[in-house]
Design a protein around this motif. Structure first.
Motif, short mmCIF file in Angstrom:
data_model
loop_
_atom_site.label_atom_id
_atom_site.label_comp_id
_atom_site.label_asym_id
_atom_site.label_seq_id
_atom_site.Cartn_x
_atom_site.Cartn_y
_atom_site.Cartn_z
N ALA A 24 1.15 -1.58 -0.22
CA ALA A 24 0.15 -0.35 -0.13
C ALA A 24 0.73 1.26 -0.10
CB ALA A 24 -0.85 -0.02 1.36
N VAL A 58 -3.33 0.07 -5.99
CA VAL A 58 -3.28 1.34 -5.02
C VAL A 58 -2.97 2.65 -5.63
CG1 VAL A 58 -2.12 2.25 -2.58
CG2 VAL A 58 -2.67 -0.67 -3.30
N MET A 118 -6.23 3.37 1.88
CA MET A 118 -6.08 2.81 1.77
C MET A 118 -4.87 1.86 2.69
SD MET A 118 -6.15 1.17 -2.04
CE MET A 118 -7.13 1.97 -2.83
#
Length: 341
Positions: free
Chosen positions: A162, A226, A249
């Motif tokens: 992430a 992401v 995220m």
């Protein structure tokens, strides 16, 4: 000629006071949100409709099934004829484990690669209800790698991926890359992330045991999902889009991913929502590819593909909008020829 009167300076004190108030309120709010997102699911970890198999002759399996169903909503029972069918279901990721009833006592089949926490929980639940816990035999059908017996590397992979994606989307935004250039930069960065992380987790740490290139592809796709989301939000909303995508995220996608345990162990609907976000979908896809030969990979792969498509589309639309609204450079005024003399 007298000088024009000086414009009085705009008072900055009220603006600074408002900014200080925003910081004073926003930081505690984000801290509370982070604590809730990370601590609440961990404090409420328990089986909720956890898929579990029961196998063996009906006379021996029926009492075991009744005992497991008595645990209100904890297990989703799947019935199998014999141990071979139960093993196949575990390898196909249909169930997390299975209890095989027989005259010699129950045999618990687990898959620590599907989640060491789940395997431990199943072992505790089955031995607790067995008449003689010493007669319960446990077999790990799909074990975690010897180099990572606790599954720590995979369990902590959601956050680094992430962060890598957020960094990629943020850098593309700050460098003011637009349109196809932004898309190309995101694709290149994600490909490098996939190769580097696969080299670390598979080749160096030995925590992943599947096909190397498939794992690299999953890692890169997760980072791309992401990064494309963050860059797409920034392309549509401006730099504030980073402030929307990054918390989504990190504060929701990471703790709700279920990578440290399992989605069915998280409070509802957190486990379900986590699988709809890139960190959760990427973790499930990586687990399937690394340990289960790609079983049950279609749903998380589709989820990641949707995020990538939406994010890159937003990046392209933002680039087109920026091109249309960009002011044209001012032209120098044409000089009128003056007569000589």
């Amino acid at each position: 000629m007298s000088a024009p009167p000086a414009t009085p300076p705009t008072p900055a004190a009220p603006r600074h006071g408002r900014n200080m108030l925003v910081v004073a309120l926003l930081v505690p709010l984000l801290s509370a949100l982070a604590l809730w997102a990370f601590a609440w699911p961990a404090a409420r970890t328990a089986p909720r409709d956890l898929p579990l198999g029961v196998a063996g002759p009906a006379s021996a399996a029926a009492p075991v099934e009744r005992q497991l169903r008595a645990k209100d909503g904890a297990f989703e029972i799947h019935r199998y004829a014999d141990e071979a069918a139960a093993r196949a279901a575990i390898e196909d990721r249909t169930v997390y484990g299975a209890v095989v009833a027989g005259p010699g006592g129950p045999t618990l089949l687990t898959a620590s690669a599907a989640g060491p926490v789940v395997a431990q929980l199943l072992q505790q639940a089955v031995t607790a209800q067995a008449p003689d816990p010493t007669r319960v035999r446990t077999v790990d059908v799909v074990p975690t790698p010897a180099a990572d017996p606790r599954g720590s590397v995979l369990g902590t992979s959601a956050l680094p991926l992430a962060i890598a994606g957020i960094a990629g989307g943020s850098i593309v935004t700050l460098l003011r890359l637009r349109g196809l250039r932004a898309v190309g930069a995101l694709l290149a960065a994600s490909a490098v992330v996939g190769v580097v992380v696969a080299a670390l987790a598979h080749s160096w740490l030995g925590a992943l045991t599947g096909d190397w290139w498939a794992e690299a592809g999953v890692l890169g796709l997760t980072s791309l999902a992401v990064g494309a989301t963050v860059a797409g939000l920034a392309a549509l909303l401006g730099p504030a889009g980073i402030g929307v995508g990054a918390p989504l995220m990190v504060l929701l996608g990471n703790p709700f991913s279920g990578m440290a345990s399992a989605p069915q162990l998280l409070p509802e609907p957190v486990g379900f929502l986590g699988q709809l976000l890139p960190p959760g979908a990427g973790g499930s896809l990586l687990r399937s590819v690394a340990y289960f030969d790609g079983a049950r990979a279609a749903a998380p792969a589709l989820t990641l593909a949707v995020w990538v498509a939406l994010g890159l589309t937003a990046v392209l639309l933002g680039g087109l909008r920026g091109r249309r609204t960009r002011p044209e450079p001012a032209r120098a005024p044409e000089r009128t020829p003056q007569p000589v003399g």
